[in-house]
Write a protein that holds these residues in place. Structure first.
Motif, PDB file in Angstrom:
ATOM      1  N   ASN A  94      23.003 -15.253 -10.418  1.00 30.15           N
ATOM      2  CA  ASN A  94      24.340 -14.661 -10.436  1.00 30.15           C
ATOM      3  C   ASN A  94      24.386 -13.447  -9.508  1.00 30.15           C
ATOM      4  OD1 ASN A  94      25.030 -16.514 -12.438  1.00 30.15           O
ATOM      5  ND2 ASN A  94      24.434 -15.108 -14.074  1.00 30.15           N
ATOM      6  N   PRO A  95      25.257 -13.454  -8.505  1.00 30.84           N
ATOM      7  CA  PRO A  95      25.337 -12.297  -7.610  1.00 30.84           C
ATOM      8  C   PRO A  95      25.986 -11.106  -8.297  1.00 30.84           C
ATOM      9  CG  PRO A  95      27.057 -13.856  -7.082  1.00 30.84           C
ATOM     10  CD  PRO A  95      26.217 -14.505  -8.141  1.00 30.84           C
ATOM     11  N   LEU A  96      25.564  -9.925  -7.918  1.00 29.26           N
ATOM     12  CA  LEU A  96      26.157  -8.680  -8.422  1.00 29.26           C
ATOM     13  C   LEU A  96      26.673  -7.860  -7.245  1.00 29.26           C
ATOM     14  CD1 LEU A  96      23.612  -7.493 -11.157  1.00 29.26           C
ATOM     15  CD2 LEU A  96      25.884  -8.446 -11.524  1.00 29.26           C
ATOM     16  N   LEU A  97      27.802  -7.215  -7.440  1.00 28.22           N
ATOM     17  CA  LEU A  97      28.310  -6.295  -6.428  1.00 28.22           C
ATOM     18  C   LEU A  97      27.423  -5.068  -6.342  1.00 28.22           C
ATOM     19  CD1 LEU A  97      32.147  -6.385  -7.172  1.00 28.22           C
ATOM     20  CD2 LEU A  97      30.925  -7.557  -5.359  1.00 28.22           C
ATOM     21  N   SER A  98      27.235  -4.582  -5.131  1.00 26.79           N
ATOM     22  CA  SER A  98      26.494  -3.328  -4.964  1.00 26.79           C
ATOM     23  C   SER A  98      27.425  -2.167  -4.624  1.00 26.79           C
ATOM     24  CB  SER A  98      25.436  -3.482  -3.866  1.00 26.79           C
ATOM     25  OG  SER A  98      26.035  -3.832  -2.629  1.00 26.79           O
ATOM     26  N   SER A  99      28.676  -2.475  -4.175  1.00 26.44           N
ATOM     27  CA  SER A  99      29.630  -1.394  -3.906  1.00 26.44           C
ATOM     28  C   SER A  99      31.028  -1.968  -3.752  1.00 26.44           C
ATOM     29  CB  SER A  99      29.263  -0.624  -2.633  1.00 26.44           C
ATOM     30  OG  SER A  99      29.438  -1.455  -1.490  1.00 26.44           O
ATOM     31  N   ILE A 100      32.021  -1.139  -4.043  1.00 27.82           N
ATOM     32  CA  ILE A 100      33.427  -1.442  -3.776  1.00 27.82           C
ATOM     33  C   ILE A 100      34.046  -0.204  -3.134  1.00 27.82           C
ATOM     34  CG2 ILE A 100      35.673  -2.116  -4.730  1.00 27.82           C
ATOM     35  CD1 ILE A 100      34.257  -3.361  -7.091  1.00 27.82           C
ATOM     36  N   HIS A 101      34.690  -0.402  -1.982  1.00 25.20           N
ATOM     37  CA  HIS A 101      35.371   0.697  -1.302  1.00 25.20           C
ATOM     38  C   HIS A 101      36.851   0.357  -1.139  1.00 25.20           C
ATOM     39  CE1 HIS A 101      31.240   1.733  -0.320  1.00 25.20           C
ATOM     40  NE2 HIS A 101      31.654   2.916   0.139  1.00 25.20           N
ATOM     41  N   ILE A 102      37.694   1.367  -1.321  1.00 29.13           N
ATOM     42  CA  ILE A 102      39.127   1.236  -1.066  1.00 29.13           C
ATOM     43  C   ILE A 102      39.511   2.259  -0.010  1.00 29.13           C
ATOM     44  CG2 ILE A 102      41.440   1.407  -2.045  1.00 29.13           C
ATOM     45  CD1 ILE A 102      40.359   0.468  -4.667  1.00 29.13           C
ATOM     46  N   ALA A 103      40.043   1.753   1.087  1.00 32.54           N
ATOM     47  CA  ALA A 103      40.392   2.602   2.229  1.00 32.54           C
ATOM     48  C   ALA A 103      39.194   3.443   2.663  1.00 32.54           C
ATOM     49  CB  ALA A 103      41.573   3.489   1.890  1.00 32.54           C
ATOM     50  N   GLY A 104      38.002   2.850   2.585  1.00 31.55           N
ATOM     51  CA  GLY A 104      36.786   3.506   3.024  1.00 31.55           C
ATOM     52  C   GLY A 104      36.126   4.392   2.004  1.00 31.55           C
ATOM     53  N   ALA A 105      36.780   4.622   0.853  1.00 34.66           N
ATOM     54  CA  ALA A 105      36.213   5.509  -0.171  1.00 34.66           C
ATOM     55  C   ALA A 105      35.648   4.681  -1.322  1.00 34.66           C
ATOM     56  CB  ALA A 105      37.282   6.461  -0.688  1.00 34.66           C
ATOM     57  N   PRO A 106      34.479   5.062  -1.827  1.00 42.05           N
ATOM     58  CA  PRO A 106      33.898   4.302  -2.933  1.00 42.05           C
ATOM     59  C   PRO A 106      34.692   4.486  -4.225  1.00 42.05           C
ATOM     60  CG  PRO A 106      32.596   6.266  -2.500  1.00 42.05           C
ATOM     61  CD  PRO A 106      33.622   6.189  -1.404  1.00 42.05           C
ATOM     62  N   ILE A 107      34.740   3.454  -5.039  1.00 44.86           N
ATOM     63  CA  ILE A 107      35.387   3.543  -6.353  1.00 44.86           C
ATOM     64  C   ILE A 107      34.569   4.489  -7.234  1.00 44.86           C
ATOM     65  CG2 ILE A 107      35.727   2.254  -8.498  1.00 44.86           C
ATOM     66  CD1 ILE A 107      36.858   0.011  -6.999  1.00 44.86           C
ATOM     67  N   PRO A 108      35.216   5.436  -7.864  1.00 47.20           N
ATOM     68  CA  PRO A 108      34.486   6.339  -8.772  1.00 47.20           C
ATOM     69  C   PRO A 108      33.880   5.577  -9.944  1.00 47.20           C
ATOM     70  CG  PRO A 108      36.672   7.190  -8.243  1.00 47.20           C
ATOM     71  CD  PRO A 108      36.628   5.789  -7.737  1.00 47.20           C
ATOM     72  N   GLU A 109      32.697   5.984 -10.334  1.00 53.57           N
ATOM     73  CA  GLU A 109      32.007   5.421 -11.507  1.00 53.57           C
ATOM     74  C   GLU A 109      31.802   3.911 -11.372  1.00 53.57           C
ATOM     75  OE1 GLU A 109      33.955   6.645 -15.069  1.00 53.57           O
ATOM     76  OE2 GLU A 109      33.932   8.769 -14.552  1.00 53.57           O
ATOM     77  N   PHE A 110      31.520   3.464 -10.162  1.00 54.14           N
ATOM     78  CA  PHE A 110      31.261   2.041  -9.954  1.00 54.14           C
ATOM     79  C   PHE A 110      30.034   1.598 -10.746  1.00 54.14           C
ATOM     80  CE2 PHE A 110      28.612  -1.082  -7.743  1.00 54.14           C
ATOM     81  CZ  PHE A 110      29.447  -2.184  -7.779  1.00 54.14           C
ATOM     82  N   ASP A 111      30.123   0.406 -11.328  1.00 51.07           N
ATOM     83  CA  ASP A 111      29.009  -0.192 -12.062  1.00 51.07           C
ATOM     84  C   ASP A 111      29.041  -1.694 -11.795  1.00 51.07           C
ATOM     85  OD1 ASP A 111      27.572  -1.573 -14.264  1.00 51.07           O
ATOM     86  OD2 ASP A 111      27.339   0.432 -15.091  1.00 51.07           O
ATOM     87  N   PRO A 112      27.928  -2.294 -11.368  1.00 55.90           N
ATOM     88  CA  PRO A 112      27.948  -3.727 -11.030  1.00 55.90           C
ATOM     89  C   PRO A 112      28.266  -4.638 -12.203  1.00 55.90           C
ATOM     90  CG  PRO A 112      25.703  -2.877 -11.036  1.00 55.90           C
ATOM     91  CD  PRO A 112      26.605  -1.686 -11.135  1.00 55.90           C
TER      92      PRO A 112
END
Length: 215
Positions: A176-194
């Motif tokens: 199962n793949p997991l996300l390592s990051s999510i960015h919106i308009a170049g900025a990382p989502i706060p409190e990201f968790d895969p």
């Protein structure tokens, strides 16, 4: 033995047929394994009857240095009794000659990295897909080296009928793949968790340019 019966939609042309025999009135379950089958007794429950990974023998070992999330396979189980259960067990273990059933070897449990177990009845005796998750966090070993994978016509040694047949096709591992990051308009989502799959994000300014980028 090799069989021409294949699961629906398979790109292959063969499956494996595992079948039972009755020898002098004693049921000998059919078994398919990546390890070595040891038949040391006519009493089915005797610990001399087991499967084992032989790390020093290439024909009786299956190397695996990963931790898949699940094991997927197709099966067709033909038997006269709808209460019978066939069995699949997959044990990922470290560099050790692991034995199944492990209860017969006091050292075996300490070498387990993860397990997947599936016991299933005949159902409509047609092809069905199974996807069985591996469990890791309850076992003591951490470094995978081998997998002992076995299918048998009955979960209880010496049980079942002389006409039992278990067909197995298209075995695979699922990661199962997991996300390592999510960015919106170049900025990382706060409190990201895969392991979190839903986010509510407020975007200031022109939201039409708020490109979502995932890795």
């Amino acid at each position: 033995e090799v069989s021409d019966s294949i699961r629906p939609g398979s790109t292959g042309s063969k499956s494996v047929r595992i079948y039972t025999r009755s020898v002098l009135g004693i049921i000998a379950n059919g078994i398919l394994t990546t390890g070595q089958v040891n038949l040391g007794s006519t009493t089915a429950s005797d610990p001399k009857n087991h499967t084992r990974t032989r790390t020093a023998q290439p024909d009786f070992r299956q190397e695996l240095s990963a931790k898949p999330d699940s094991i997927r396979f197709w099966y067709k189980f033909l038997c006269p009794n709808e209460t019978q259960h066939a069995r699949m067990i997959a044990v990922i273990h470290d560099n050790f000659d692991y034995m199944d059933p492990e209860a017969f070897d006091p050292a075996a449990p300490s070498h387990v990295v993860g397990k997947a177990l599936c016991e299933f009845n005949r159902g409509d005796q047609k092809w069905h897909e199974a996807c069985v998750p591996f469990v890791y966090d309850v076992y003591p070993a951490s470094t995978p080296h081998y997998i002992l994978l076995s299918f048998t016509t009955n979960r209880v040694p010496g049980s079942g009928s002389a006409s039992d047949q278990l067909f197995i096709d298209d075995i695979s591992f699922v990661y199962n793949p997991l996300l390592s990051s999510i960015h919106i308009a170049g900025a990382p989502i706060p409190e990201f968790d895969p392991h979190i799959y839903d986010y509510y994000v407020a975007v200031r300014g022109d939201y039409t340019n708020a490109t979502v980028t995932v890795t």
